[in-house]
Design a protein around this motif. Structure first.
Motif, PDB file in Angstrom:
ATOM      1  N   LEU A  91       0.711  -1.176   0.421  1.00 25.57           N
ATOM      2  CA  LEU A  91      -0.272  -0.212  -0.081  1.00 25.57           C
ATOM      3  C   LEU A  91       0.972   1.190  -0.476  1.00 25.57           C
ATOM      4  O   LEU A  91       1.776   1.378   1.099  1.00 25.57           O
ATOM      5  N   HIS A  92       0.277   2.278  -0.284  1.00 25.01           N
ATOM      6  CA  HIS A  92       1.495   3.395  -0.442  1.00 25.01           C
ATOM      7  C   HIS A  92       0.310   4.790  -0.669  1.00 25.01           C
ATOM      8  O   HIS A  92      -1.101   4.695  -0.783  1.00 25.01           O
ATOM      9  N   THR A  93       0.686   5.339   0.105  1.00 26.70           N
ATOM     10  CA  THR A  93       0.014   7.096  -0.128  1.00 26.70           C
ATOM     11  C   THR A  93      -0.243   7.607  -1.054  1.00 26.70           C
ATOM     12  O   THR A  93       1.074   7.525  -1.445  1.00 26.70           O
ATOM     13  N   LEU A  94      -1.058   8.322  -1.390  1.00 27.05           N
ATOM     14  CA  LEU A  94      -1.119   8.796  -2.716  1.00 27.05           C
ATOM     15  C   LEU A  94      -1.935   9.840  -2.549  1.00 27.05           C
ATOM     16  O   LEU A  94      -2.997  10.294  -2.382  1.00 27.05           O
ATOM     17  N   GLN A  95      -1.476  11.500  -2.859  1.00 27.70           N
ATOM     18  CA  GLN A  95      -1.817  12.514  -3.349  1.00 27.70           C
ATOM     19  C   GLN A  95      -2.314  12.792  -4.450  1.00 27.70           C
ATOM     20  O   GLN A  95      -2.026  13.438  -5.168  1.00 27.70           O
ATOM     21  N   PRO A  96      -3.943  12.893  -4.990  1.00 25.39           N
ATOM     22  CA  PRO A  96      -4.251  12.782  -6.433  1.00 25.39           C
ATOM     23  C   PRO A  96      -3.968  14.167  -7.040  1.00 25.39           C
ATOM     24  O   PRO A  96      -3.743  15.337  -5.662  1.00 25.39           O
ATOM     25  N   ILE A  97      -3.659  14.425  -8.443  1.00 26.21           N
ATOM     26  CA  ILE A  97      -3.403  15.080  -8.590  1.00 26.21           C
ATOM     27  C   ILE A  97      -5.036  15.934  -9.142  1.00 26.21           C
ATOM     28  O   ILE A  97      -5.880  15.090  -9.603  1.00 26.21           O
ATOM     29  N   PRO A  98      -5.105  17.072  -9.556  1.00 28.69           N
ATOM     30  CA  PRO A  98      -6.744  17.146  -9.588  1.00 28.69           C
ATOM     31  C   PRO A  98      -7.166  16.945 -10.575  1.00 28.69           C
ATOM     32  O   PRO A  98      -6.625  16.552 -10.987  1.00 28.69           O
TER      33      PRO A  98
ATOM     34  N   GLY B 169      11.130   0.590  -0.633  1.00 26.69           N
ATOM     35  CA  GLY B 169      10.252   2.139  -0.586  1.00 26.69           C
ATOM     36  C   GLY B 169       9.769   2.822   0.000  1.00 26.69           C
ATOM     37  O   GLY B 169      10.097   2.297   1.312  1.00 26.69           O
ATOM     38  N   SER B 170       9.541   4.214   0.282  1.00 28.02           N
ATOM     39  CA  SER B 170       9.704   5.001   0.856  1.00 28.02           C
ATOM     40  C   SER B 170       7.691   4.850   0.874  1.00 28.02           C
ATOM     41  O   SER B 170       7.808   4.971   2.478  1.00 28.02           O
ATOM     42  N   GLY B 171       6.634   3.991   0.625  1.00 26.52           N
ATOM     43  CA  GLY B 171       5.284   3.781   1.207  1.00 26.52           C
ATOM     44  C   GLY B 171       5.084   5.818   0.468  1.00 26.52           C
ATOM     45  O   GLY B 171       3.901   5.254   0.587  1.00 26.52           O
ATOM     46  N   ARG B 172       5.476   6.381  -0.516  1.00 27.29           N
ATOM     47  CA  ARG B 172       4.546   7.482  -0.886  1.00 27.29           C
ATOM     48  C   ARG B 172       4.545   6.966  -2.677  1.00 27.29           C
ATOM     49  O   ARG B 172       5.876   6.648  -2.760  1.00 27.29           O
ATOM     50  N   ALA B 173       3.086   7.223  -3.540  1.00 30.54           N
ATOM     51  CA  ALA B 173       3.788   7.589  -4.801  1.00 30.54           C
ATOM     52  C   ALA B 173       2.501   8.726  -4.961  1.00 30.54           C
ATOM     53  O   ALA B 173       2.199   9.858  -4.675  1.00 30.54           O
ATOM     54  N   PHE B 174       2.780   9.202  -6.464  1.00 26.43           N
ATOM     55  CA  PHE B 174       2.276  10.143  -7.106  1.00 26.43           C
ATOM     56  C   PHE B 174       1.846   9.563  -8.411  1.00 26.43           C
ATOM     57  O   PHE B 174       2.228   8.807  -8.801  1.00 26.43           O
ATOM     58  N   GLU B 175       1.150  10.993  -9.143  1.00 28.20           N
ATOM     59  CA  GLU B 175       0.166  10.750 -10.309  1.00 28.20           C
ATOM     60  C   GLU B 175       0.929  11.521 -11.047  1.00 28.20           C
ATOM     61  O   GLU B 175       1.270  13.249 -10.829  1.00 28.20           O
ATOM     62  N   GLY B 176       0.810  11.459 -12.452  1.00 31.46           N
ATOM     63  CA  GLY B 176       1.509  12.240 -13.340  1.00 31.46           C
ATOM     64  C   GLY B 176       0.004  11.537 -14.638  1.00 31.46           C
ATOM     65  O   GLY B 176      -0.449  11.175 -14.533  1.00 31.46           O
ATOM     66  N   ARG B 177      -0.279  13.204 -15.587  1.00 34.66           N
ATOM     67  CA  ARG B 177      -1.193  12.902 -16.368  1.00 34.66           C
ATOM     68  C   ARG B 177      -0.926  13.313 -17.786  1.00 34.66           C
ATOM     69  O   ARG B 177      -0.213  13.935 -17.582  1.00 34.66           O
ATOM     70  N   VAL B 178      -0.899  11.693 -18.867  1.00 34.23           N
ATOM     71  CA  VAL B 178      -0.223  12.962 -20.056  1.00 34.23           C
ATOM     72  C   VAL B 178      -0.098  13.682 -20.727  1.00 34.23           C
ATOM     73  O   VAL B 178      -1.486  13.563 -20.532  1.00 34.23           O
TER      74      VAL B 178
ATOM     75  N   SER C 165       2.916  16.324 -13.073  1.00 34.74           N
ATOM     76  CA  SER C 165       1.946  16.549 -11.848  1.00 34.74           C
ATOM     77  C   SER C 165       2.506  17.526 -10.544  1.00 34.74           C
ATOM     78  O   SER C 165       3.305  17.854 -10.556  1.00 34.74           O
ATOM     79  N   PRO C 166       1.659  18.211  -9.904  1.00 28.36           N
ATOM     80  CA  PRO C 166       1.643  19.388  -9.054  1.00 28.36           C
ATOM     81  C   PRO C 166       2.312  18.730  -7.902  1.00 28.36           C
ATOM     82  O   PRO C 166       2.920  19.687  -6.767  1.00 28.36           O
ATOM     83  N   THR C 167       1.857  17.151  -8.096  1.00 27.27           N
ATOM     84  CA  THR C 167       1.709  17.167  -6.501  1.00 27.27           C
ATOM     85  C   THR C 167       3.627  16.152  -5.763  1.00 27.27           C
ATOM     86  O   THR C 167       4.000  16.823  -5.117  1.00 27.27           O
ATOM     87  N   LEU C 168       3.930  15.621  -7.161  1.00 25.88           N
ATOM     88  CA  LEU C 168       5.146  15.796  -6.948  1.00 25.88           C
ATOM     89  C   LEU C 168       5.790  16.980  -6.826  1.00 25.88           C
ATOM     90  O   LEU C 168       7.293  16.544  -7.199  1.00 25.88           O
ATOM     91  N   ARG C 169       5.642  17.788  -8.207  1.00 29.44           N
ATOM     92  CA  ARG C 169       7.264  19.526  -7.399  1.00 29.44           C
ATOM     93  C   ARG C 169       6.216  19.839  -6.149  1.00 29.44           C
ATOM     94  O   ARG C 169       7.438  20.110  -5.766  1.00 29.44           O
TER      95      ARG C 169
END
Length: 980
Positions: free
Chosen positions: A222-229, A351-360, A374-378
């Motif tokens: 499992l990973h925490t995920l902050q969704p992109i808008p 792994g860090s247990g942290r995940a990020f999203e990006g949109r093509v 990916s604003p959350t990655l930034r």
């Protein structure tokens, strides 16, 4: 010598309160999510040297990844420890920047994330959120990956297959030759073990590479995920509020709902019902779920292991990712697809247990790069790096990257199918449109077609004076008559189908002053071609080129930009009043969904008109019958799209049966295309078995209303006095008669008529100047890049260069003189395309046009050279799986061999190609006419697939040759048998 770059970054440590098991695996908190691992010294290597890769020809800005890409057993990629991938020059970045920003402007950074609760559990976490929705905050473990079974094309019995097989398929023994076999107990395509090119005692350079277990373990946690808008709906509710009454706007809120995701796919072979009026919706939604499931599963099997990323525009949260497989559309990434990035700590091997999203946002297939947002990655990077990054900086992070498919196209098709189901379920009446469009019967023609105001086309009223009788008939039939069933225009390459469509549009506008046309094609390039040909007559006030808001400006030809509407630096729908004034709206079939979302369909506009009239005249007793706004739907290249895809524009134009007895104008449906060229791409075997790869044009053309018509024979074109619901164009204005001989016999019922007025290629390399075709045999083994992401063949590159050099050395003998830009080279593999371009440019032959077979669909050149590449039977089944190459791909083969006007050269391994029944027949044609050079082929030739054109030539050249006379006679008998 490679230079080493260093990046020196400082870091302010976050509070050290991570929760770690003794074995280094993060604990799961009470909410079921993994607490984020806060960085500690050594977790981020901020001083690692960068070693630019020499693999990239234009490398200037390296990406720190951990090295050369290799494919794992699950179709993913692994980057080894001591290497890097580098970016190419960012000359395109500035070019893409404005258009990429347009794609980002659809996002809602300030909106509250919304989760779609109507999605069945089966789909959750497997697809990218639909517009208006965002992902959940927790990223679930990936599903257990399965090894895909590689299968040959299904051996199902389809409509018309009895005839099709007798005409086209070779004997069973030809398909199961020495190299490729067929297991009698399964459909699995196998390569015989004794033919493997490696042994147990040799190193296999094509073997799958080992992926460390800790990288695989990261995917299972499992990973925490902050969704992109979320992406905004297009068009927005605000657009509809400008013209719709509140009660209709309430109804329009249901437009963003898709029934496709309500349930999981059916079990294999559970689709028991055939395609009927009653089962129409259930049939297609079941098939679309199979397709979505397969597409999602294929994405789940692709992972980029331990990979780095690159900054493109820091302030815009735009990043760059190297995905070599996109060179061959594997994975097939589209704008709007989602990336999931699971952070990797390499030194700790966890792994860090942290995940990020990006949109093509954009793809650069030439280099293998994907731009994503990916604003959350930034934000995460900002917690590590105290200053803004630029293109010269490397991000000290590594990720396992996986992909989620964008389900919106298939959801849109399912919604369109639901619309047609609702219309089909309406009680039948004389004026029912949907049933006659989808299930036309001979009885629908009992009353004939109604003439539109009894008008006709005078000679001086034709815009294109060069049209032949069949082309004029097609344009006039649609403009002058009101047909109750779809009008079908079919024809091989070079017969002027699109030319007929352009004249048809102009005649409709002339004859019917109130006519409004929705003009579509499955692809954007085909739609752009229609607009380009119409712009010489129609002004921007008459025609709109409607684009999806995510399409970049760079993709649109500059000369049709005045016909597009742009707002806030992105494509958009014009104001409603302006849209209604455009007599022609051109868009791709999928982009017609914007008109559905805007409620600019015939059914919605009719309801709006009736609402307004009833409010204006509440005491009027006379019933008002609104007329449809869209009077014609014309779809060019209709064979390239699946039936559900074509349902999207059909849902815009279709009308409900009149219930008040007042006659309404019937919208006209026109389908134009070639069912023997490249059709829809289908991933699911179940969906192919259920004929998702059969276009609506092909399905309708096999219904009795067309096959039993008195003018079904191509040699009997209808006249304007004898209307018919279809026309078959057979006059070819592109190719030399010899070039037409194989495709005419193999694919077009021996019906092609050469009418081209071309130049002449005089070349000493031709064994027979009267037959400008040549097959050059090649046995050089192909090589791959990035672990079979794409293929190239050095031997074929050199042979291609030699042929071009020889041709141009004799260019003055040709009439007119041959130029480099008159030569086109095509190959099914992009790496071969790029290496050919590079090699030709080194020789000063930059003007030679090089592209893939798909790039050449709809195009032509005086000289065409086909480089087949594949020379190793070991990878034939893999080609099958990915839908690549020319082997056992008759439609791609047909496209390839029908592009040439004056000279066709094929370079390939005849021993491999002869295992394909279609290429076998092509090679027989080359051998019996002494057009083959190269290694000996153990292939007997006979009278099979001898076209009428070839027989006529042999009669003229070898009238006294007994052997030739026997072959011609056998070929004639076979032709007559096939006709019967």
């Amino acid at each position: 010598m490679n230079q080493h770059h260093h990046i020196h970054l400082t870091h302010t440590h976050a509070p050290h309160h991570q929760m770690i098991h003794p074995n280094g695996i993060p604990r799961i908190d009470q909410a079921g999510l993994i607490p984020t691992l806060h960085p500690t010294p050594g977790m981020y290597n901020l001083h690692a040297p960068i070693n630019p890769s020499s693999a990239s020809r234009n490398a200037v800005s390296p990406i720190q990844t951990g090295p050369i890409i290799q494919t794992n057993g699950n179709g993913g990629h692994y980057f080894s420890r001591n290497g890097t991938h580098s970016t190419s020059q960012y000359s395109q970045s500035q070019h893409l920047g404005t258009h990429v920003a347009a794609a980002k402007s659809t996002l809602s950074p300030d909106s509250t994330p919304v989760h779609n609760e109507d999605i069945h559990e089966f789909w959750k976490g497997r697809i990218a959120p639909l517009p208006g929705f965002s992902s959940r905050p927790g990223l679930l473990p990936t599903r257990e990956l399965k090894v895909l079974k590689i299968t040959k094309p299904p051996s199902r019995t389809r409509r018309g297959d009895k005839k099709r097989r007798m005409k086209l398929l070779a004997p069973h023994s030809q398909i199961t030759g020495q190299e490729v076999g067929e297991d009698s107990s399964s459909d699995t395509l196998i390569i015989r073990p004794e033919e493997s090119e490696t042994s147990n005692h040799e190193l296999d350079k094509y073997a799958e590479i080992f992926v460390p277990q800790y990288l695989k373990d990261i995917q299972t946690r499992l990973h925490t995920l902050q969704p992109i808008p979320p992406v905004n709906m297009y068009p927005s509710l605000r657009y509809r509020q400008t013209y719709l009454p509140p009660q209709l706007i309430d109804h329009s809120n249901k437009l963003d709902y898709s029934p496709l995701l309500e349930a999981p796919p059916l079990a294999t072979d559970a689709l028991s019902h055939s395609l009927t009026i009653e089962s129409y919706y259930e049939h297609w939604i079941s098939i679309l779920r199979w397709e979505l499931d397969t597409t999602s599963s294929e994405r789940e099997q692709i992972t980029l292991w331990k990979i780095g990323i690159k900054v493109v525009i820091w302030d815009d949260s735009e990043f760059l990712l190297f995905v070599p497989g996109i060179r061959e559309n594997y994975p097939r990434l589209d704008i709007g697809d989602l990336l999931q990035m699971r952070e990797v700590f390499e030194q700790q091997q966890t792994g860090s247990g942290r995940a990020f999203e990006g949109r093509v946002m954009a793809t650069r297939k030439r280099e293998g790069f994907v731009h994503f947002y990916s604003p959350t990655l930034r934000q995460h990077i900002q917690s590590i790096v105290p200053h803004a990054l630029t293109q010269e900086d490397n991000i000290p992070l590594l990720f396992n990257i996986s992909f989620l498919v964008n389900a919106r196209p298939l959801c849109t098709m399912a919604s369109a199918a639901a619309t047609l189901r609702d219309v089909l379920s309406t009680p039948s009446s004389e004026h029912e449109v949907a049933r006659k469009w989808l299930f036309p019967n001979p009885e629908d023609l009992n009353s004939g077609a109604q003439a539109a105001n009894g008008k006709y086309v005078d000679e001086d009223q034709w815009h294109d004076k060069g049209l032949n009788t069949e082309q004029r008939s097609a344009a006039a039939f649609v403009a002058l008559y009101q047909s109750k069933i779809p009008y079908l225009i079919s024809g091989p390459p070079g017969t002027g189908k699109t030319r007929s469509i352009v004249e048809m549009v102009l005649q409709i506008l002339r004859v019917q002053p109130e006519g409004c046309i929705l003009l579509c094609a499955p692809s954007n390039p085909a739609t752009d071609t229609l607009v380009q040909r119409l712009r010489s007559v129609l002004l921007p006030k008459d025609m709109l080129r409607l684009n999806d808001h995510n399409r970049t400006f760079a993709e649109v030809p500059s000369n049709i930009m005045p016909y597009c509407h742009v707002e806030d630096n992105k494509f958009a729908l014009p104001p409603w009043e302006t849209l209604m004034k455009r007599r022609v709206v051109a868009c791709s079939c999928l982009d017609a969904s914007a008109l559905v979302m805007a409620q600019c369909t015939n059914m919605s506009l009719t309801k709006l008109e009736e609402e307004i009239v009833s409010n204006l005249h509440p005491f009027r007793h006379q019933i008002h019958q609104a007329q449809p706004h869209w009077t014609h739907l014309i779809i060019d290249e209709a064979a390239q799209g699946s039936e559900p895809e074509l349902l999207i524009p059909m849902s815009v134009v279709v009308t409900r049966p009149a219930t008040n007895g007042i006659a309404t104008l019937l919208p006209q449906l026109v389908l134009c295309g070639d069912i023997n060229q490249l059709g829809p791409v289908v991933a699911s075997e179940n969906a192919r078995n259920a004929e998702l790869d059969v276009s609506l044009l092909e399905r309708l053309s096999e219904r009795s209303v067309y096959t039993s018509h008195s003018y079904k024979r191509p040699s009997e074109p209808p006249s304007l006095q004898t209307w018919s619901p279809f026309i078959h164009l057979v006059k070819n204005y592109r190719s030399h008669p010899a070039i037409l001989m194989p495709p005419s016999a193999l694919f077009y019922d021996d019906s092609l008529e050469p009418c081209a007025k071309n130049g002449i290629i005089q070349w000493s390399g031709l064994s027979n100047p009267r037959l400008p075709i040549k097959f050059i045999g090649n046995e050089t083994k192909e090589e791959c890049i990035d672990e079979r992401a794409s293929w190239y063949n050095v031997g074929e590159i050199e042979q291609t260069l030699a042929a071009i050099t020889s041709l141009l050395s004799q260019k003055q003998l040709c009439k007119p003189a041959l130029r480099a830009k008159d030569i086109g080279v095509m190959s099914p593999w992009r790496e071969q395309v790029w290496k050919l371009r590079e090699r030709l440019r080194k020789e000063g032959l930059r003007d030679v046009d090089v592209g893939t077979v798909e790039d050449y669909q709809g195009r032509e050149s005086r000289v065409v050279i086909i480089s087949c590449v594949r020379s190793n039977v070991r990878f034939l089944d893999e080609d099958h799986k990915k839908g690549l190459g020319l082997f056992l791909s008759r439609k791609r083969m047909n496209v390839a061999i029908t592009r040439a006007k004056e000279l066709l050269i094929v370079i390939g391994n005849g021993d491999v190609l002869q295992r394909d029944p279609y290429w076998r027949s092509f090679l027989q044609f080359m051998l019996r006419n002494q057009l083959y050079i190269g290694p000996h082929l153990n292939l007997e030739w006979d009278g099979s697939y001898i076209s009428r054109l070839e027989s006529q030539l042999k009669d003229a050249l070898n009238g006294d040759d007994t052997e030739d006379q026997g072959i011609v006679m056998a070929g004639g008998m076979i032709r007559e048998l096939l006709k019967e």
